[in-house]
Write a protein that holds these residues in place. Structure first.
Motif, mmCIF file in Angstrom:
data_model
loop_
_atom_site.group_PDB
_atom_site.id
_atom_site.type_symbol
_atom_site.label_atom_id
_atom_site.label_comp_id
_atom_site.label_asym_id
_atom_site.label_seq_id
_atom_site.Cartn_x
_atom_site.Cartn_y
_atom_site.Cartn_z
ATOM 1 N N GLN A 1 -12.663 -23.545 13.477
ATOM 2 C CA GLN A 1 -11.521 -24.339 13.491
ATOM 3 C C GLN A 1 -11.667 -25.358 12.061
ATOM 4 N N GLU A 2 -10.461 -25.481 11.680
ATOM 5 C CA GLU A 2 -10.139 -26.532 10.260
ATOM 6 C C GLU A 2 -10.355 -27.949 10.792
ATOM 7 N N VAL A 3 -10.586 -28.713 9.554
ATOM 8 C CA VAL A 3 -10.457 -30.070 9.960
ATOM 9 C C VAL A 3 -9.121 -30.477 10.695
ATOM 10 N N ASP A 4 -8.014 -29.686 10.416
ATOM 11 C CA ASP A 4 -6.886 -30.404 10.818
ATOM 12 C C ASP A 4 -6.742 -29.754 12.400
ATOM 13 N N GLU A 5 -7.760 -29.212 12.911
ATOM 14 C CA GLU A 5 -7.677 -28.547 13.988
ATOM 15 C C GLU A 5 -7.109 -27.272 14.275
ATOM 16 N N THR A 6 -6.619 -26.615 13.114
ATOM 17 C CA THR A 6 -6.129 -25.414 13.098
ATOM 18 C C THR A 6 -6.945 -24.223 13.457
ATOM 19 N N TRP A 7 -6.922 -23.148 13.787
ATOM 20 C CA TRP A 7 -7.884 -22.210 14.186
ATOM 21 C C TRP A 7 -7.773 -21.097 13.370
ATOM 22 N N TYR A 8 -8.907 -20.678 12.732
ATOM 23 C CA TYR A 8 -8.880 -19.552 11.954
ATOM 24 C C TYR A 8 -9.811 -18.267 11.938
ATOM 25 N N TYR A 9 -9.398 -17.188 11.750
ATOM 26 C CA TYR A 9 -10.550 -16.160 11.851
ATOM 27 C C TYR A 9 -10.645 -15.133 10.684
ATOM 28 N N ALA A 10 -11.641 -14.385 10.450
ATOM 29 C CA ALA A 10 -12.070 -13.953 9.268
ATOM 30 C C ALA A 10 -12.013 -12.318 9.516
ATOM 31 N N ARG A 11 -11.698 -11.445 8.735
ATOM 32 C CA ARG A 11 -11.737 -10.035 8.628
ATOM 33 C C ARG A 11 -12.294 -9.637 7.220
ATOM 34 N N LYS A 12 -12.625 -8.332 7.461
ATOM 35 C CA LYS A 12 -13.216 -7.776 6.196
ATOM 36 C C LYS A 12 -12.021 -7.152 5.259
ATOM 37 N N TYR A 13 -11.971 -7.618 4.030
ATOM 38 C CA TYR A 13 -10.902 -6.901 3.141
ATOM 39 C C TYR A 13 -10.954 -5.591 3.153
ATOM 40 N N MET A 14 -9.868 -4.884 3.207
ATOM 41 C CA MET A 14 -9.568 -3.630 3.154
ATOM 42 C C MET A 14 -9.039 -3.157 1.786
ATOM 43 N N GLU A 15 -10.071 -2.209 1.300
ATOM 44 C CA GLU A 15 -9.293 -1.638 -0.045
ATOM 45 C C GLU A 15 -8.496 -0.587 -0.043
ATOM 46 N N GLY A 16 -7.382 -0.459 -0.710
ATOM 47 C CA GLY A 16 -6.575 0.787 -0.626
ATOM 48 C C GLY A 16 -5.043 0.447 -1.072
ATOM 49 N N ARG A 17 -4.431 1.368 -1.568
ATOM 50 C CA ARG A 17 -2.964 1.119 -1.825
ATOM 51 C C ARG A 17 -1.896 1.248 -0.773
ATOM 52 N N GLU A 18 -1.054 0.511 -0.737
ATOM 53 C CA GLU A 18 -0.052 0.593 0.593
ATOM 54 C C GLU A 18 0.741 1.972 0.425
ATOM 55 N N CYS A 19 1.230 2.069 1.639
ATOM 56 C CA CYS A 19 1.988 3.148 2.047
ATOM 57 C C CYS A 19 3.477 3.271 0.973
ATOM 58 N N GLU A 20 3.551 4.152 0.279
ATOM 59 C CA GLU A 20 4.712 4.210 -0.844
ATOM 60 C C GLU A 20 5.973 4.590 0.049
ATOM 61 N N THR A 21 6.919 4.023 0.178
ATOM 62 C CA THR A 21 8.206 4.361 1.006
ATOM 63 C C THR A 21 8.889 5.310 0.319
ATOM 64 N N ARG A 22 8.935 5.493 -0.981
ATOM 65 C CA ARG A 22 9.326 6.728 -1.867
ATOM 66 C C ARG A 22 8.615 8.118 -1.755
ATOM 67 N N SER A 23 7.392 8.026 -1.195
ATOM 68 C CA SER A 23 6.595 9.218 -1.036
ATOM 69 C C SER A 23 6.999 9.781 0.352
ATOM 70 N N ARG A 24 7.332 10.799 0.633
ATOM 71 C CA ARG A 24 7.522 11.350 1.760
ATOM 72 C C ARG A 24 6.350 11.961 2.263
ATOM 73 N N ASP A 25 5.281 12.201 1.532
ATOM 74 C CA ASP A 25 4.036 12.590 2.011
ATOM 75 C C ASP A 25 3.202 11.397 2.711
ATOM 76 N N ASP A 26 3.395 10.134 1.913
ATOM 77 C CA ASP A 26 2.724 8.978 2.520
ATOM 78 C C ASP A 26 3.497 8.610 3.801
ATOM 79 N N VAL A 27 4.741 8.644 3.694
ATOM 80 C CA VAL A 27 5.478 8.332 5.133
ATOM 81 C C VAL A 27 5.127 9.164 6.195
#
Length: 335
Positions: free
Chosen positions: A79-105
């Motif tokens: 919980q943050e000081v303003d009472e907002t709740w947060y959660y943490a997760r591991k940062y995943m390295e990688g490139r996003e799916c390229e919508t112009r790439s048929r193979d990716d899609v």
């Protein structure tokens, strides 16, 4: 550091040395050199625990996904000081799916089918709470379309966006109402008795990702990672497929060849029931983009109409003929 207090960061078992903003999140570099994503969470503790349960089941079944990080005290939320709740997760390295790439899609769609095969077997009541029934969503969207129309109709002097909207409103409203009426028809499974109905529903429903798009599919070292499960919920599984297919079709001008390849890639891993083809069809047949543009206009400052809104509306209209050709192809699988 940006908007995260030291009080929040000190709850985690790492020291943060730098922070940069991501999509509605904070990407934190730690003293060990790794990266962590911290984001706000509006749901209950039970819901985020359910999401972690889903992620662990995916990992057990060889599907790469997010990894939630607990606080020093072993809590899943901080919980943050303003009472907002947060959660943490591991940062995943990688490139996003390229919508112009048929193979990716196609690889992304096949991975989605694998995801569904696992999540179909996962039960958690916390992900059934607060879900939005698609029929109710359509009813709400149709009311909003009529509201926009009534507002514009009542204006004496209409701007360019409003004139274009009114010229095309009846065509798209008819499509929206057709989907509404189609959703009101009883499912074929209901005529098979209670046990038959339940078995068909069990095969159709499961935990969906909730926001399966190119930004949430990462490629790295020959693997695919699926991220951002915050909107996971219990629903018809093809809801994820329809969401991704619609986005790709809008970007590729409703390329029927790509669409059929995407559907084949999904069915390579998970065959669709006749009722699922029906669900896929009605979700694609709804004029979602027309509603979205109209809704954005209505909720924006109407004293000045964005040229971007006019451009988007014209794009929807320009694509309509090819969209109908795509729907006729899709309807072939429903018949």
């Amino acid at each position: 550091m940006y908007n995260l207090s030291s009080q929040l960061l000190e709850q985690y078992p790492f020291e943060v040395t730098a922070i940069q903003k991501g999509r509605g999140t904070y990407i934190c570099t730690t003293s060990e050199g790794g990266k962590i994503i911290i984001g706000s969470f509006r749901g209950s503790k039970g819901r985020v625990e359910a999401i972690e349960h889903v992620l662990l089941r995916l990992k057990e079944n060889g599907i790469e996904a997010d990894e939630i990080i607990h606080t020093r005290e072993g809590e899943i939320l901080a919980q943050e000081v303003d009472e907002t709740w947060y959660y943490a997760r591991k940062y995943m390295e990688g490139r996003e799916c390229e919508t112009r790439s048929r193979d990716d899609v196609l690889a992304a769609v096949e991975e989605l089918a694998k995801l569904h095969l696992v999540l179909q077997k996962v039960e958690d009541e916390n992900l059934k709470i607060g879900g939005q029934d698609y029929a109710m969503e359509v009813f709400r969207h149709n009311r909003e379309l009529k509201k926009v129309r009534n507002y514009i109709h009542g204006k004496h002097k209409k701007n360019e966006f409003e004139m274009i909207f009114m010229r095309n409103y009846e065509i798209f409203l008819k499509q929206a109402l057709d989907v509404e009426h189609r959703l009101m028809k009883p499912n074929p499974g209901e005529t098979q008795g209670q046990s038959g109905k339940q078995s068909r529903e069990a095969a159709m429903y499961g935990i969906c990702h909730g926001d399966f798009n190119q930004h949430n599919v990462l490629f790295t070292h020959g693997k695919i990672i699926i991220t951002n499960f915050e909107q996971a919920h219990y629903d018809v599984l093809v809801g994820d497929l329809a969401h991704f297919l619609r986005k790709l079709m809008e970007k590729h001008n409703f390329n029927i060849g790509l669409a059929t390849d995407m559907l084949a890639a999904y069915e390579k891993r998970r065959k669709l029931l006749p009722e699922e083809w029906e669900q896929l069809y009605v979700r694609m047949a709804y004029p979602q983009k027309f509603w979205k543009v109209a809704n954005h206009y209505f909720n924006a400052n109407k004293a000045w109409v964005s040229g971007r809104d006019i451009e988007k509306l014209n794009r929807v209209i320009e694509q309509e003929e090819i969209r109908q050709q795509f729907l006729r192809m899709l309807f072939y699988f429903v018949e």
